[in-house]
Design an enzyme around this catalytic site. Structure first.
Site, PDB file in Angstrom:
ATOM      1  CD  GLU A 238       2.605  -1.842  -0.965  1.00 42.39           C
ATOM      2  OE1 GLU A 238       1.604  -1.337  -1.493  1.00 42.39           O
ATOM      3  OE2 GLU A 238       2.694  -2.106   0.246  1.00 42.39           O
ATOM      4  NE  ARG A 458      -7.212  -1.962  -9.363  1.00 39.68           N
ATOM      5  CZ  ARG A 458      -6.061  -1.879  -8.713  1.00 39.68           C
ATOM      6  NH1 ARG A 458      -5.443  -0.729  -8.596  1.00 39.68           N
ATOM      7  NH2 ARG A 458      -5.515  -2.953  -8.176  1.00 39.68           N
ATOM      8  CE  LYS A 468       0.018  -5.660  -5.331  1.00 43.82           C
ATOM      9  NZ  LYS A 468       1.245  -4.922  -5.240  1.00 43.82           N
TER      10      LYS A 468
HETATM   11  P1  ATP Z   1      -3.500  -3.906  -5.022  1.00 43.57           P
HETATM   12  O1  ATP Z   1      -4.477  -2.827  -4.704  1.00 43.57           O
HETATM   13  O2  ATP Z   1      -4.100  -5.146  -5.578  1.00 43.57           O
HETATM   14  O3  ATP Z   1      -2.521  -4.159  -3.911  1.00 43.57           O
HETATM   15  P2  ATP Z   1      -1.776  -1.997  -6.212  1.00 43.57           P
HETATM   16  O4  ATP Z   1      -2.354  -1.016  -7.144  1.00 43.57           O
HETATM   17  O5  ATP Z   1      -1.488  -1.522  -4.825  1.00 43.57           O
HETATM   18  O6  ATP Z   1      -2.637  -3.305  -6.223  1.00 43.57           O
HETATM   19  P3  ATP Z   1       0.951  -1.887  -6.960  1.00 43.57           P
HETATM   20  O7  ATP Z   1       1.963  -2.945  -6.813  1.00 43.57           O
HETATM   21  O8  ATP Z   1       1.065  -0.692  -6.116  1.00 43.57           O
HETATM   22  O9  ATP Z   1      -0.452  -2.588  -6.786  1.00 43.57           O
HETATM   23  O10 ATP Z   1       0.825  -1.456  -8.494  1.00 43.57           O
HETATM   24  C1  ATP Z   1       1.910  -1.011  -9.279  1.00 43.57           C
HETATM   25  C2  ATP Z   1       1.368  -0.246 -10.453  1.00 43.57           C
HETATM   26  O11 ATP Z   1       0.510  -1.078 -11.224  1.00 43.57           O
HETATM   27  C3  ATP Z   1       0.573   0.952 -10.003  1.00 43.57           C
HETATM   28  O12 ATP Z   1       0.879   2.041 -10.840  1.00 43.57           O
HETATM   29  C4  ATP Z   1      -0.841   0.509 -10.183  1.00 43.57           C
HETATM   30  O13 ATP Z   1      -1.647   1.615 -10.481  1.00 43.57           O
HETATM   31  C5  ATP Z   1      -0.750  -0.465 -11.366  1.00 43.57           C
HETATM   32  N1  ATP Z   1      -1.803  -1.473 -11.293  1.00 43.57           N
HETATM   33  C6  ATP Z   1      -2.111  -2.281 -10.244  1.00 43.57           C
HETATM   34  N2  ATP Z   1      -3.180  -3.039 -10.516  1.00 43.57           N
HETATM   35  C7  ATP Z   1      -3.560  -2.718 -11.781  1.00 43.57           C
HETATM   36  C8  ATP Z   1      -4.616  -3.158 -12.652  1.00 43.57           C
HETATM   37  N3  ATP Z   1      -5.489  -4.087 -12.275  1.00 43.57           N
HETATM   38  N4  ATP Z   1      -4.699  -2.608 -13.884  1.00 43.57           N
HETATM   39  C9  ATP Z   1      -3.819  -1.682 -14.290  1.00 43.57           C
HETATM   40  N5  ATP Z   1      -2.816  -1.227 -13.531  1.00 43.57           N
HETATM   41  C10 ATP Z   1      -2.671  -1.724 -12.287  1.00 43.57           C
HETATM   42 MG    MG Z   2      -0.152   0.087  -4.397  1.00 42.20          MG
END
Ligand code: ATP
Ligand code: MG
Length: 768
Positions: A238, A458, A468
């Site tokens: 995102e 994660r 984030k």
């Molecule tokens: P946040 O909750 O911090 O905003 P997010 O999961 O919403 O993080 P995205 O930008 O949607 O962040 O993530 C893109 C991809 O990366 C998704 O498939 C997510 O599952 C994966 N991802 C995000 N954070 C992690 C992490 N700490 N470890 C492994 N994969 C991750």
């Molecule tokens: Mg997300």
């Protein structure tokens, strides 16, 4: 019965006990009453703190011990209540002792002694003991490499450091073990080559337990025609922040798995929420993906599919599987709690179609209407209780501009776009597991192709945060120098700090695909970085806190151009010139007025005092002993005199030394140094340490995580001196090993040649 249980539960909770534990204790009458008795005898006040929870846990552990004698119980409870006993290790020791003496009464002081009350085990103690244990197990480690049993080592350390914090011991064992493995060259490389990091991903043909997850033969055939049977993955960030180390793991899996299977991977911006998404983030994400070494087969945006998504939503309404609802968010939650249908759930299809169109044309206020999927309000999984498909937002979208005022939810858009892009493997993090049901429900409801969904854990790295929201906070409130601050766990931060992309890939490979806990020590990332940089980068010398050294037996304008290797372990990397002058600078910390046995720096000739007695007199003899140290790649020097500053009599102006041109004297230590001012360049060096003090700042409740920021996460040395050659033709991004100090990367804040800034990427620990 249930009422009694609730009463017990309330009682235990009133002492500050953790809810889960309280529920366990309340279930059994005997356990409950003895726990209650212990909580009362311990006489402490519930202040809602973590310490209180810990006390309750210790007391519970004590009472459920099958052999704890009655006699000294109260003393034990009191000691837990007033925190003389704070850890499980102490409790175990106390109970072991009490069991051994049976019903004999003992003084509290004896019990205290047995429980190690007041025994402080410092980090240094742990460090030392771990070192010894690793030395004792050296052969085992050499044989087993990365398969060494860490648990056994921890046990050995704890057997002689009984009251040490077991968690700290484990981390230290892991850290030192990794260093040792690097040193033994039994590095991750072997692991990477021998173990398939994708081995955890199950076969796509594995049985799909959900009926809705199964594709019909027609869908499979359409998919085969569209893709030619290729594996297609996607990485769907995102654009509401920069990518971080957790995303590196996700990319490693998505791009890596596709690569391994000769497939392709799409970079898809999951941009369904216009609120937090920005053009700046879109750009940085693309840069990060490329920097990490991945080439997306194409770049797409969920917003590219807004038209199709809208059409599919209309189709869903026509199939009587969605409806327009006017409940407010909190009302929706209440209805879900009561498992009650929305009053709008069974409105006529035609009405929902008109209202959905009205939503699209901006005829409603934000929040006045949503489109909801008609799944099952009685379903035990809350994600199946009529999730939201569309909501109204009057907000300009960074990609689709003002075209839309309704935006699809993650639950609606993600699976549909996966299917439209013919994704074969939809890999995501475990928090989405609960959404798997609705993912397949929607695709089945629309008769669309169903990708294979698989969740992994994660990645959480110690001493940092990867949420984030928190990273945005650090940037917005100025705690760091921006999203690419070298302390940030963002990919752009790590790049600025000097981490090479291959170190990150190597790190991700060693982490592998897991569904278990994925807390990894930051030191592992650092080790991967050292292993990558060590064979590649040139060595230079830099002095962080310079101390002037004047060589008395050299003429004033003396310059000798020494030929110094660029890489002492790799002759092929050539040499460079380094001037040796009458005045040189060494590190302040490499000089001491008082010499010590274990000090390998420069110190004035130590005077040894030897005394012996005859019958009548005591004789005292003084022996001056001269200590010599080597200026790396140059000559041995010996301290002769100290010149004190005229303005500040406590400050040393310079140390006068003599040098040994024939190199006959055996030096005790080797020092890095730079030549006189005129042949060295003043630089700013930023030393980076962990951004947070505790291992898992992400778990700290409320705003207290900000207090955990390490005040020494950035230490700036403004007047460091860099050797002559390194300062020529330098560019931001260049990396050197500064001998004895670590790896350093030229920062983008440099305005060469007037200002040179270096970031410490990582220290040299573990590299000889
Ligand atoms: P946040 O909750 O911090 O905003 P997010 O999961 O919403 O993080 P995205 O930008 O949607 O962040 O993530 C893109 C991809 O990366 C998704 O498939 C997510 O599952 C994966 N991802 C995000 N954070 C992690 C992490 N700490 N470890 C492994 N994969 C991750
Ligand atoms: Mg997300």
């Amino acid at each position: 019965m249930a009422q009694l249980y609730e009463q017990r539960l309330d009682k235990l909770l009133s002492f500050g006990m953790e809810e889960k534990l309280a529920k366990t204790a309340a279930r059994n009458e005997k356990v409950y009453s003895s726990t209650l008795e212990a909580l009362k005898s311990a006489s402490f006040v519930n202040d809602g703190s973590q310490q209180t929870k810990n006390k309750c846990l210790l007391l519970y552990n004590a009472v459920i011990h099958p052999k704890l004698p009655l006699t000294n119980r109260n003393s034990l409870f009191l000691m837990i209540g007033d925190e003389r006993i704070k850890t499980k290790a102490q409790l175990d020791a106390a109970i072991e002792f009490l069991v051994s003496i049976g019903e004999e009464k003992v003084e509290e002081s004896i019990l205290e002694q047995q429980a190690g009350v007041g025994v402080i085990v410092t980090k240094e103690d742990i460090c030392e003991r771990v070192k010894t244990v690793l030395d004792e197990n050296h052969n085992q480690v050499q044989m087993k490499g990365s398969h060494t049993n860490v648990g056994l080592l921890v046990k050995q350390v704890l057997s002689s450091l009984r009251f040490a914090d077991a968690k700290l011991v484990r981390l230290e064992v892991e850290r030192q073990l990794q260093d040792l493995l690097n040193h033994l060259s039994l590095s991750d490389k072997d692991e990477e080559e021998n173990v398939d990091p994708f081995a955890g991903i199950p076969n796509i043909m594995a049985a799909r337990d959900l009926e809705t997850a199964r594709n019909t033969p027609e869908l499979l055939e359409r998919h085969r025609l569209a893709t030619g049977g290729k594996v297609i993955c996607r990485f769907p960030p995102e654009p509401n922040g920069f990518l971080h180390i957790g995303h590196a793991k996700s990319m490693f899996l998505n791009f890596g798995y596709a690569q391994k299977e000769n497939g392709i991977c799409i970079l898809r911006y999951d941009d369904t929420n216009p609120e937090a998404e920005r053009e700046e983030f879109i750009k940085s994400i693309e840069e990060s993906v490329k920097w990490l070494g991945y080439e997306p087969s194409k770049i797409t945006f969920t917003s590219d599919y807004f038209d199709q998504l809208y059409e599919l939503a209309v189709e869903l309404i026509k199939r009587d599987k969605a409806y327009v609802c006017h409940l407010k968010p909190d009302e929706i939650s209440q209805y879900r709690e009561k498992k009650q249908d929305s009053p709008w759930r069974n409105r006529p299809i035609e009405e929902s179609l008109t209202l959905f169109e009205d939503m699209k044309f901006g005829k409603f206020e934000e929040g006045a209407a949503t489109l909801r999927m008609k799944i099952d309000m009685q379903h035990p999984n809350p994600c199946m209780q009529d999730p939201i498909a569309y909501r109204i937002r009057y907000k300009r979208h960074p990609h689709s501009g003002d075209r839309w005022c309704i935006y699809p939810s993650y639950d609606f858009a993600h699976c549909i776009v996966d299917s439209l892009e013919w994704i074969t493997h939809s890999l995501c993090t475990l928090e989405f597991e609960i959404r798997r049901d609705s993912y397949y429900w929607l695709l089945a409801a629309l008769d669309m192709y169903r990708p294979f969904v698989w969740e992994f854990s994660r990645l959480v790295v110690t001493h940092t945060v990867v949420s984030k929201r928190k990273l945005t906070f650090l940037v917005d409130k100025g705690y760091v120098r921006g999203w690419d601050d070298p302390r940030m766990p963002t990919l752009m931060g790590l790049r600025r700090r000097g981490f090479p992309p291959e170190a990150l890939r190597k790190f991700c490979a060693s982490v592998g695909v897991t569904r278990g806990d994925n807390l990894i020590g930051f030191h592992k990332l650092e080790n991967a970085c050292r292993t990558c940089l060590d064979p590649q980068v040139f060595r230079r010398m830099c002095v962080l806190e310079p101390l002037k050294v004047v060589i008395e037996n050299l003429p004033k304008d003396h310059i000798e151009w020494l030929q110094v290797p660029n890489h002492p372990k790799d002759e092929g990397k050539g040499t460079h010139k380094s001037p040796f002058t009458k005045e040189v600078y060494i590190e302040k910390s490499d000089f001491r007025l008082q010499d010590e046995k274990d000090f390998f720096g420069l110190a004035p000739g130590k005077v040894s005092l030897v005394s012996f007695s005859s019958l009548v007199f005591t004789y005292i003899l003084l022996f001056p002993c001269q200590k010599t140290v080597l200026l790396r790649y140059a000559y041995p020097i010996t301290a002769k005199d100290i010149k004190w500053s005229a303005e500040d009599p406590c400050r040393i102006e310079s140390v006068v030394v003599s040098y040994d041109p024939d190199k006959t004297q055996k030096p005790k230590g080797v020092l890095h140094w730079v030549a006189s001012n005129q042949f060295s360049t003043s630089v700013e060096v930023r030393l980076y340490n962990n951004l947070f003090l505790s291992e898992q700042p992400g778990l700290i409740k409320g705003d207290a995580w900000l207090d955990d920021i390490n005040p020494e996460s950035e230490v700036v040395k403004e007047n460091a001196l860099l050797e002559y050659d390194a300062a020529q033709n330098i560019n931001p991004g260049d990396i050197f090993q500064f001998e004895r100090l670590g790896f350093f990367c030229c920062d983008k804040d440099s305005t060469i040649p007037t200002r040179v800034v270096f970031n410490r990427t990582v220290t040299l620990k573990g590299i000889r």
